[in-house]
Design a protein around this motif. Sequence first.
Motif, PDB file in Angstrom:
ATOM      1  N   TRP A  31      40.559  -5.070 -39.448  1.00  0.00           N
ATOM      2  CA  TRP A  31      39.557  -5.973 -38.283  1.00  0.00           C
ATOM      3  C   TRP A  31      39.153  -7.301 -39.995  1.00  0.00           C
ATOM      4  O   TRP A  31      38.434  -6.789 -41.012  1.00  0.00           O
ATOM      5  CB  TRP A  31      37.979  -5.416 -38.668  1.00  0.00           C
ATOM      6  N   GLY A  32      39.408  -8.389 -39.592  1.00  0.00           N
ATOM      7  CA  GLY A  32      39.923  -9.496 -40.772  1.00  0.00           C
ATOM      8  C   GLY A  32      38.313 -11.267 -40.662  1.00  0.00           C
ATOM      9  O   GLY A  32      38.290 -11.490 -39.314  1.00  0.00           O
ATOM     10  N   PHE A 226      37.410  -2.636 -41.907  1.00  0.00           N
ATOM     11  CA  PHE A 226      37.188  -4.132 -41.853  1.00  0.00           C
ATOM     12  C   PHE A 226      36.696  -4.250 -43.458  1.00  0.00           C
ATOM     13  O   PHE A 226      36.083  -3.882 -44.609  1.00  0.00           O
ATOM     14  CB  PHE A 226      35.400  -3.977 -41.418  1.00  0.00           C
ATOM     15  N   GLN A 227      37.360  -5.893 -43.283  1.00  0.00           N
ATOM     16  CA  GLN A 227      37.110  -6.567 -45.136  1.00  0.00           C
ATOM     17  C   GLN A 227      37.015  -8.051 -44.876  1.00  0.00           C
ATOM     18  O   GLN A 227      37.641  -9.224 -43.358  1.00  0.00           O
ATOM     19  CB  GLN A 227      38.562  -6.425 -45.628  1.00  0.00           C
ATOM     20  N   PRO A 228      35.918  -7.991 -45.497  1.00  0.00           N
ATOM     21  CA  PRO A 228      35.690  -9.580 -45.165  1.00  0.00           C
ATOM     22  C   PRO A 228      36.412 -10.675 -46.408  1.00  0.00           C
ATOM     23  O   PRO A 228      37.427 -10.845 -46.817  1.00  0.00           O
ATOM     24  CB  PRO A 228      34.864  -9.738 -46.029  1.00  0.00           C
ATOM     25  N   VAL A 229      36.615 -11.609 -44.950  1.00  0.00           N
ATOM     26  CA  VAL A 229      37.960 -12.376 -45.243  1.00  0.00           C
ATOM     27  C   VAL A 229      37.146 -14.440 -45.346  1.00  0.00           C
ATOM     28  O   VAL A 229      37.465 -14.798 -44.125  1.00  0.00           O
ATOM     29  CB  VAL A 229      39.344 -12.335 -44.605  1.00  0.00           C
ATOM     30  N   SER A 230      37.041 -14.758 -46.081  1.00  0.00           N
ATOM     31  CA  SER A 230      35.860 -15.600 -46.178  1.00  0.00           C
ATOM     32  C   SER A 230      36.890 -17.414 -45.139  1.00  0.00           C
ATOM     33  O   SER A 230      36.459 -17.947 -45.102  1.00  0.00           O
ATOM     34  CB  SER A 230      35.333 -16.103 -47.898  1.00  0.00           C
ATOM     35  N   SER A 231      37.803 -17.223 -46.369  1.00  0.00           N
ATOM     36  CA  SER A 231      38.457 -18.529 -45.721  1.00  0.00           C
ATOM     37  C   SER A 231      39.854 -18.314 -44.908  1.00  0.00           C
ATOM     38  O   SER A 231      40.225 -17.298 -44.353  1.00  0.00           O
ATOM     39  CB  SER A 231      39.915 -18.651 -47.140  1.00  0.00           C
ATOM     40  N   ALA A 232      38.998 -19.456 -44.338  1.00  0.00           N
ATOM     41  CA  ALA A 232      39.401 -19.866 -42.657  1.00  0.00           C
ATOM     42  C   ALA A 232      40.948 -19.999 -41.966  1.00  0.00           C
ATOM     43  O   ALA A 232      41.842 -19.060 -41.636  1.00  0.00           O
ATOM     44  CB  ALA A 232      39.160 -20.886 -41.674  1.00  0.00           C
ATOM     45  N   VAL A 236      43.409 -17.130 -40.716  1.00  0.00           N
ATOM     46  CA  VAL A 236      44.038 -17.254 -38.980  1.00  0.00           C
ATOM     47  C   VAL A 236      46.086 -16.896 -39.542  1.00  0.00           C
ATOM     48  O   VAL A 236      46.821 -16.351 -39.047  1.00  0.00           O
ATOM     49  CB  VAL A 236      44.586 -18.823 -39.602  1.00  0.00           C
ATOM     50  N   ALA A 237      46.550 -17.298 -41.512  1.00  0.00           N
ATOM     51  CA  ALA A 237      47.982 -16.847 -41.883  1.00  0.00           C
ATOM     52  C   ALA A 237      47.811 -15.038 -42.042  1.00  0.00           C
ATOM     53  O   ALA A 237      49.044 -14.720 -41.425  1.00  0.00           O
ATOM     54  CB  ALA A 237      47.710 -16.995 -43.211  1.00  0.00           C
ATOM     55  N   ALA A 238      47.075 -14.216 -41.861  1.00  0.00           N
ATOM     56  CA  ALA A 238      46.715 -13.024 -41.909  1.00  0.00           C
ATOM     57  C   ALA A 238      47.223 -12.484 -40.416  1.00  0.00           C
ATOM     58  O   ALA A 238      47.912 -11.900 -40.201  1.00  0.00           O
ATOM     59  CB  ALA A 238      46.349 -12.221 -42.515  1.00  0.00           C
ATOM     60  N   LEU A 239      46.834 -13.358 -39.398  1.00  0.00           N
ATOM     61  CA  LEU A 239      46.425 -12.938 -37.924  1.00  0.00           C
ATOM     62  C   LEU A 239      48.498 -13.076 -37.397  1.00  0.00           C
ATOM     63  O   LEU A 239      48.839 -12.506 -36.945  1.00  0.00           O
ATOM     64  CB  LEU A 239      45.598 -14.056 -37.372  1.00  0.00           C
ATOM     65  N   LEU A 240      48.740 -14.087 -38.109  1.00  0.00           N
ATOM     66  CA  LEU A 240      49.739 -14.597 -37.276  1.00  0.00           C
ATOM     67  C   LEU A 240      51.029 -14.156 -38.402  1.00  0.00           C
ATOM     68  O   LEU A 240      52.466 -13.388 -37.381  1.00  0.00           O
ATOM     69  CB  LEU A 240      50.268 -16.080 -37.795  1.00  0.00           C
ATOM     70  N   SER A 241      51.014 -13.502 -39.256  1.00  0.00           N
ATOM     71  CA  SER A 241      51.483 -12.501 -39.700  1.00  0.00           C
ATOM     72  C   SER A 241      51.240 -11.151 -39.841  1.00  0.00           C
ATOM     73  O   SER A 241      52.303 -10.212 -39.413  1.00  0.00           O
ATOM     74  CB  SER A 241      51.523 -13.028 -41.521  1.00  0.00           C
ATOM     75  N   ASP A 245      44.789  -7.062 -37.866  1.00  0.00           N
ATOM     76  CA  ASP A 245      45.202  -7.580 -36.058  1.00  0.00           C
ATOM     77  C   ASP A 245      43.713  -7.559 -34.989  1.00  0.00           C
ATOM     78  O   ASP A 245      44.006  -7.648 -34.531  1.00  0.00           O
ATOM     79  CB  ASP A 245      45.957  -6.176 -35.793  1.00  0.00           C
ATOM     80  N   PHE A 246      43.375  -8.351 -35.982  1.00  0.00           N
ATOM     81  CA  PHE A 246      41.722  -9.021 -35.313  1.00  0.00           C
ATOM     82  C   PHE A 246      40.996  -9.378 -36.311  1.00  0.00           C
ATOM     83  O   PHE A 246      40.196  -9.040 -37.070  1.00  0.00           O
ATOM     84  CB  PHE A 246      40.351  -7.200 -34.495  1.00  0.00           C
ATOM     85  N   VAL A 247      40.564 -10.879 -35.758  1.00  0.00           N
ATOM     86  CA  VAL A 247      39.615 -11.418 -36.256  1.00  0.00           C
ATOM     87  C   VAL A 247      38.254 -11.922 -34.964  1.00  0.00           C
ATOM     88  O   VAL A 247      39.166 -12.152 -34.199  1.00  0.00           O
ATOM     89  CB  VAL A 247      40.464 -12.150 -36.684  1.00  0.00           C
TER      90      VAL A 247
END
Length: 523
Positions: A31-32, A226-232, A236-241, A245-247
């Motif tokens: 979970w990003g 669960f990890q916070p990723v403040s940079s949008a 997005v890059a993490a999802l696409l790669s 697997d969840f934002v």
Amino acid sequence: MISRLGPKAALVGGLIAATIGSGAVAETVRWGAPRDIVSLDPYSYGDSYTINFLNHIYEGLVRYNRDLEIEPALAESWEIVSPTTWRFRLREGVTFHNGNDFTAEDVLASLQRVSDPTSPLKGNLPAYKSAEVVDEFTIDIELTGPYPLLLNDLTNIHVFDKEWLVENNAEKPTDVSAGVEGFATFNTNGTGPFKLDSRTPEAQTILSVNEGWWDEPQHNLTRIEFQPVSSAATRVAALLSGEVDFVDSAPVQDLPRLQAAQNLKVLERTDLRTVMLGFNRRDELVAGGENPMNDLRVRQAMQLAVDMELIHDKVMRGKSRNAGTLVAPAIPGYSEELDEVVGVDVNRAKELLTEAGYPDGFEFDFVCTNESYVNEEQFCQAIASMWSRIGLKPRLDIGPTAKQTPKRANGQADVYTIGWATLPMLDTYSILIQMLHSKEGNAGVFNWGDWSYPEIDRLTQAAGVELDREKRLAMETEALKIARDEIVMMPLHQQPMAWAAAAEFEDFPQFPDNKPRLWYVTK
């Protein structure tokens, strides 16, 4: 490793890829999140994001089901034994994550803790008076008067293990805003479907499935990372790669890219949360001097200067819903007649400032966060610019939620952003009692501007004891009208809600209250 990375980490290869080596399996949700939870203590601050995450660990007497209908949880049944007394019969055979048995003593200790005068969440139980253990699996809750919404309130009053609280000197609540920490800030012991494995604040929190959960699981997950990723851009890059697997906060400007990706599915709807602005209504501004915002004409000018259509089109990419009233259409108490968005009128705004005695405007502190609401930094910048057009001089202060919340809660903001979804109550009474009511006792906990409107207080108090639903909702609507006419709060919009998840998930329900409930997810 990820546990050593700080909140400023931004590279996918650092913040995200560290998860790859953590032994993720097919039943893991990575979970990003747009921000971290504020504490592991669900009573530490009225932050619905934190409370929702902790719903995976802790449970209440009742809960919302998949259809957002109230159903039994740790209580099997209940009855009203007098106009002010509710009796709850508790579920037997439930154990906490540490193996302790669940009993009525745990419920009593939890109710006393959340209703403590120092509790930031005491406003979530506005009618609570006391509780009494009847026997090991029965407890009576005494209210201050007849009250129709107790079950709604109890959906997010998490139950602690009394023995665990006593052993760890944690009977008293913590308070994020006041900097009060304790054992429950960093440790958990619930009865819920998942249990805490580890937590590094602002880096990662890992949950594993509770094999001893009393309920029959509707999910097949074994692990939540669960990890916070403040940079949008990083999310997005993490999802696409495929590195997460969840934002739960997919940026609206990137939805076309995400929708085009074959390895993802995008879930969209409008949030129940209304994002709004609050005003300092004390005698003086934060920096000193007479407070012009106590003049209705000034608040009217500030509202007329803001072009919500422009914000909707340019900042929110057409995904938000502009609001004329303080609750969303789905919330009981809403009135379509009140939901008329005030149009922009710069000339009239300037005239009103002149009439109020401020032809050259004035300076004030405008406090926003950069992570609490969708595109908040951008719409705050847009609003500040619009106010400048009529001669106002906002000092825009943007920062992380953890830094900005104490300013807002402690009267260090002249104008501030806040969002309200009426959770967990799902009724207009929530915003009336917690935000619009004068600050006294359990009421007005989020009245950060320190205003007072006796007629709103009267209507709120009357609605809180009215058992006839139609009469109650009529009083709530009348109070909303006063709030609208007086611009107690300035509604902006219901924000867009977009989640993105890996296509491999078989079932990933999206809820209108914007709360991920991963105990319904299958992979």
